[in-house]
Structure formats: structure tokens, C-alpha cells
Design a protein around this motif. Structure first.
Motif, PDB file in Angstrom:
ATOM      1  N   ASP A   3     -33.643  71.049-102.369  1.00 24.38           N
ATOM      2  CA  ASP A   3     -32.974  69.638-101.600  1.00 24.38           C
ATOM      3  C   ASP A   3     -31.700  69.824-101.276  1.00 24.38           C
ATOM      4  O   ASP A   3     -31.071  68.575-101.030  1.00 24.38           O
ATOM      5  CB  ASP A   3     -33.568  68.773-102.444  1.00 24.38           C
ATOM      6  CG  ASP A   3     -34.903  68.388-102.650  1.00 24.38           C
ATOM      7  OD1 ASP A   3     -35.511  68.857-101.569  1.00 24.38           O
ATOM      8  OD2 ASP A   3     -35.422  67.890-103.480  1.00 24.38           O
ATOM      9  N   GLY A   4     -30.972  71.026-101.149  1.00 23.67           N
ATOM     10  CA  GLY A   4     -29.649  70.698-101.091  1.00 23.67           C
ATOM     11  C   GLY A   4     -29.080  72.310-100.342  1.00 23.67           C
ATOM     12  O   GLY A   4     -29.883  73.038 -99.965  1.00 23.67           O
ATOM     13  N   ALA A   5     -27.932  72.469-100.677  1.00 23.57           N
ATOM     14  CA  ALA A   5     -27.316  73.796-100.362  1.00 23.57           C
ATOM     15  C   ALA A   5     -26.108  74.236-101.470  1.00 23.57           C
ATOM     16  O   ALA A   5     -25.839  73.477-102.001  1.00 23.57           O
ATOM     17  CB  ALA A   5     -26.720  73.747 -98.978  1.00 23.57           C
ATOM     18  N   GLY A  11     -27.366  66.585 -99.558  1.00 23.39           N
ATOM     19  CA  GLY A  11     -27.984  66.503 -98.375  1.00 23.39           C
ATOM     20  C   GLY A  11     -27.047  66.416 -97.097  1.00 23.39           C
ATOM     21  O   GLY A  11     -27.002  67.127 -96.020  1.00 23.39           O
ATOM     22  N   THR A  12     -26.299  65.279 -97.415  1.00 21.78           N
ATOM     23  CA  THR A  12     -25.453  64.963 -96.151  1.00 21.78           C
ATOM     24  C   THR A  12     -24.357  65.992 -96.197  1.00 21.78           C
ATOM     25  O   THR A  12     -24.019  66.442 -94.729  1.00 21.78           O
ATOM     26  CB  THR A  12     -24.736  63.705 -96.363  1.00 21.78           C
ATOM     27  OG1 THR A  12     -25.794  62.561 -96.820  1.00 21.78           O
ATOM     28  CG2 THR A  12     -24.131  63.287 -95.383  1.00 21.78           C
TER      29      THR A  12
END
Length: 126
Positions: free
Chosen positions: A54-56, A71-72
């Protein structure tokens, strides 16, 4: 070593990440960088973004430093391509998130400044 990035130059353990910023950044200023709406942003040469779950994560190859992103920030970095300026990136993010453009302008300029100081984004003109 894995570090989480965030706002206000403080490390955070279990606090929720800020709305727009990477969670927990400790900034080591390398100089004053002014980010304005027309500033074209690009990743540093040794930085790479990998999408996980759900992210990076961001890896700085030269130092081996690994950062986790919310996420943003992932959405922000996805739009950083070396051709778009900050204003264009903010416009794209406004389409994606329900947020006031003025607020997003300020937050993304601050985020870009933090990412430049960490060596994740290239300094303008570099």
C-alpha cells in the motif's frame, strides 16, 4: 537500515504519518533551496522508487539508505518526472485527492524541499 520520512524535522515512532508527507523525516540541510510553482522536479540520479503493498520505498543507491513512503508521497513521487513543474504536479494531485489547492501547494513545496535535502530529489538546476 530503513528510515521512515516525515515532517517537522522530527523522528516519529508510532505517530500517524502527516497527511501529505513521508513519515518521520530527519532533515540534514545541505543549503537553502527555494521551491516555487515553476520549479521542475526530478529524482536524484541514485534514487529509485519501488511500489510495495500500500505504499512505496525509496532507495538511495549510493548510500544504501532506504525510506518508506505513505500513499500521498507515493502519488507525488509518481508524478515527478523531470519534465513537470511543481504547479503541474499539484494540479494532478488535486484531481486525485480532495484537498484545497492552496494547502496542497504549500505542503508539496515543503515536501519537495525536504526530499531535496535528503538527496531523494535533485536540487533545481543540478
Amino acid at each position: 537500515m530503513v528510515r521512515a520520512l516525515g515532517s517537522h524535522d522530527r523522528l516519529i515512532d508510532s505517530a500517524p504519518p502527516p497527511r501529505y508527507l513521508i513519515s518521520g523525516m530527519s532533515v540534514a540541510w545541505r543549503g537553502v533551496v527555494e521551491i516555487v510553482s515553476g520549479t521542475v522536479l526530478r529524482l536524484a540520479e541514485d534514487a529509485s522508487v519501488q511500489h510495495v503493498g500500500d505504499g512505496a520505498v525509496v532507495l538511495l543507491a549510493r548510500s544504501g539508505q532506504l525510506y518508506t513512503c505513505n500513499g500521498t508521497t507515493e502519488a507525488f513521487l509518481d508524478k515527478v518526472d523531470g519534465a513537470r513543474n511543481l504547479d503541474q504536479i499539484v494540479d494532478l494531485l488535486c484531481e486525485e485527492f480532495e484537498v484545497d489547492k492552496g494547502t496542497l501547494d504549500q505542503d508539496m513545496a515543503a515536501l519537495a524541499t525536504d526530499l531535496i535535502s535528503e538527496g531523494i530529489l535533485a536540487a533545481p538546476g543540478a
